[in-house]
Design an enzyme around this catalytic site. Structure first.
Site, short mmCIF file in Angstrom:
data_model
loop_
_atom_site.label_atom_id
_atom_site.label_comp_id
_atom_site.label_asym_id
_atom_site.label_seq_id
_atom_site.Cartn_x
_atom_site.Cartn_y
_atom_site.Cartn_z
N HIS A 22 1.53 -3.61 9.65
CA HIS A 22 0.50 -3.62 9.00
C HIS A 22 -0.54 -3.95 9.92
O HIS A 22 -1.76 -4.14 9.28
CB HIS A 22 0.78 -4.92 7.89
CG HIS A 22 1.61 -4.55 6.91
ND1 HIS A 22 1.95 -3.54 6.12
CD2 HIS A 22 2.39 -5.60 6.43
CE1 HIS A 22 2.73 -3.52 5.34
NE2 HIS A 22 3.21 -5.04 5.46
N GLY B 241 0.91 -1.13 0.08
CA GLY B 241 -0.05 -0.13 -0.02
C GLY B 241 0.81 1.20 0.20
O GLY B 241 0.32 2.31 0.35
N GLY B 242 2.10 1.15 -0.65
CA GLY B 242 2.89 2.46 -0.44
C GLY B 242 4.08 2.12 0.87
O GLY B 242 4.90 3.23 1.02
N TYR C 41 -1.48 7.54 -0.76
CA TYR C 41 -0.35 7.30 -1.64
C TYR C 41 -0.73 8.04 -2.97
O TYR C 41 0.35 8.73 -3.54
CB TYR C 41 -0.60 5.90 -2.09
CG TYR C 41 0.68 5.23 -3.31
CD1 TYR C 41 1.81 5.08 -2.50
CD2 TYR C 41 0.22 5.27 -4.33
CE1 TYR C 41 2.87 4.76 -3.59
CE2 TYR C 41 1.42 4.78 -5.40
CZ TYR C 41 2.70 4.61 -4.89
OH TYR C 41 3.51 3.93 -5.55
N ARG D 249 8.23 -2.14 -7.88
CA ARG D 249 7.59 -2.53 -9.13
C ARG D 249 7.61 -1.21 -9.85
O ARG D 249 8.34 -0.54 -9.88
CB ARG D 249 6.53 -3.33 -8.96
CG ARG D 249 5.93 -3.90 -10.21
CD ARG D 249 4.76 -5.02 -9.85
NE ARG D 249 3.91 -5.35 -11.17
CZ ARG D 249 2.78 -4.36 -11.44
NH1 ARG D 249 2.58 -3.44 -10.55
NH2 ARG D 249 2.39 -4.46 -12.44
N LYS D 250 6.21 -1.06 -10.20
CA LYS D 250 5.90 0.31 -10.94
C LYS D 250 5.79 1.39 -10.08
O LYS D 250 6.21 2.50 -10.31
CB LYS D 250 4.70 -0.02 -12.04
CG LYS D 250 4.97 -0.98 -13.06
CD LYS D 250 3.56 -0.91 -14.25
CE LYS D 250 3.98 -1.83 -15.21
NZ LYS D 250 2.83 -1.87 -16.04
#
Length: 330
Positions: free
Chosen positions: A139, A75-76, A229, A295-296
């Site tokens: 988390h 989630g960032g 985010y 990742r992206k």
């Protein structure tokens, strides 16, 4: 499907007899790769993970100077860890930026997880060895976390980053593919999506997790910061300055004029971090390849993976679950 590699937090070899007895009374099932998962007070956990969460609640006592950075998986987390660390410790490396720890260590090693690392193998690790302020990550749902933080003499700062559910799901899917060291097929993708929609996912349901920190930030603005985010990507300077203000270390006019904010954003950019040797070929202390955390990082990548029907389904569920809260996703 091929047998999958399981990280320690998904196993059941560090569970006490007391927790085994508890688990036997809980709603239970199997996740999308067939691993046992259990619902404790409305949240889903793997056996070892539940044991660690219970130990955090029982033994963790943060100092009022400590900072807890919270999020859902994918989630960032990695980006916010690097930003919080860089903001808090910026004075220490101002004169020698080339020795900044983020250049040689993965953000997850600089900001350790409470339940996935520190309390994973020890019920009561020695936290006195850490400097003050120390930044921890979790988390855990806010209500579960407060079982631990209520033992502190004064509240510590909690920063939460929230990412849209569709991108969180897709990022999590790619992460799990690599984490399990096997190729998960389309049917497994659909099983994971179905689990997300039902809230049947580790630390989930998604909406309950997000709502816990959203409501916490409204009730206790001084100690709980809710960050999005997508807003961090859209207006990074504004959000980093907001973060520094919340952590009681605001940027001075001189720092802003000298480019300190932009230097931190450049250092912590996912492009920069992902290209570092340590993050391309290193392994974190919890045994996960560092490159798996990058990742992206894009907004809207879910469009490349979810069908229009899937997107509509999850949007309708989230809109229903968040109705009346004041929290809205576009």
């Amino acid at each position: 499907m091929e047998p999958v590699h399981l990280p320690n937090y998904m196993k059941d070899d560090h569970v006490s007899q007391e927790t085994k007895n508890l688990i036997s009374s809980l709603p239970s099932g199997k996740d999308f790769v067939g691993v046992d998962i259990h619902n404790y007070k409305g949240c889903w956990y793997y056996p070892n993970l539940l044991q660690a969460v219970l130990d955090v609640q029982k033994h963790f006592k943060p100092r009022d100077t400590d900072i807890i950075m919270a999020s859902l998986p994918k989630g960032g987390t990695t980006w916010l860890k690097s930003l919080v660390f860089a903001v808090v410790h910026r004075d220490e490396y101002r004169e020698n930026p080339q020795i900044h720890p983020l250049l040689s260590q993965n953000p997850h090693d600089l900001v350790p997880f409470l339940e996935v690392e520190l309390y994973a193998d020890s019920k009561a690790p020695d936290l006195a060895k850490f400097p003050s302020p120390m930044i921890f990550s979790t988390h855990i749902h806010l209500q579960a976390l407060r079982e631990a933080t209520k033992k502190a003499s004064r509240p510590c700062k909690i920063v939460y980053v929230c990412r849209g559910i569709k991108d969180t799901f897709v990022s999590g899917w790619h992460y799990r593919n690599k984490l399990h060291r096997t190729k998960l097929d389309q049917s497994t993708f659909e099983l994971m999506f179905d689990g997300y929609c039902k809230g049947y996912v580790v630390y989930g349901p998604y909406w309950e997790h997000v709502l816990s920190y959203w409501k916490g930030s409204l009730e206790d603005k001084e100690n709980v910061l809710f960050m999005r985010y997508e807003e961090m990507l859209e207006e990074p300077r504004v959000q980093v300055k907001r973060l520094a203000e919340f952590l009681n270390c605001p940027f001075t006019k001189e720092e802003e004029q000298s480019g300190s904010v932009d230097e931190i954003l450049k250092l912590c950019s996912l492009r920069n971090l992902s290209n570092l040797e340590v993050n391309q070929n290193g392994t974190t202390r919890i045994g996960v390849d560092s490159q798996l955390f990058f990742r992206k990082g894009e907004v809207g990548d879910w469009k490349n993976h979810l069908t229009p029907h899937m997107a509509k389904t999850v949007d309708e569920i989230v809109e229903c679950k968040l109705r009346g809260s004041g929290l809205i996703f576009q």
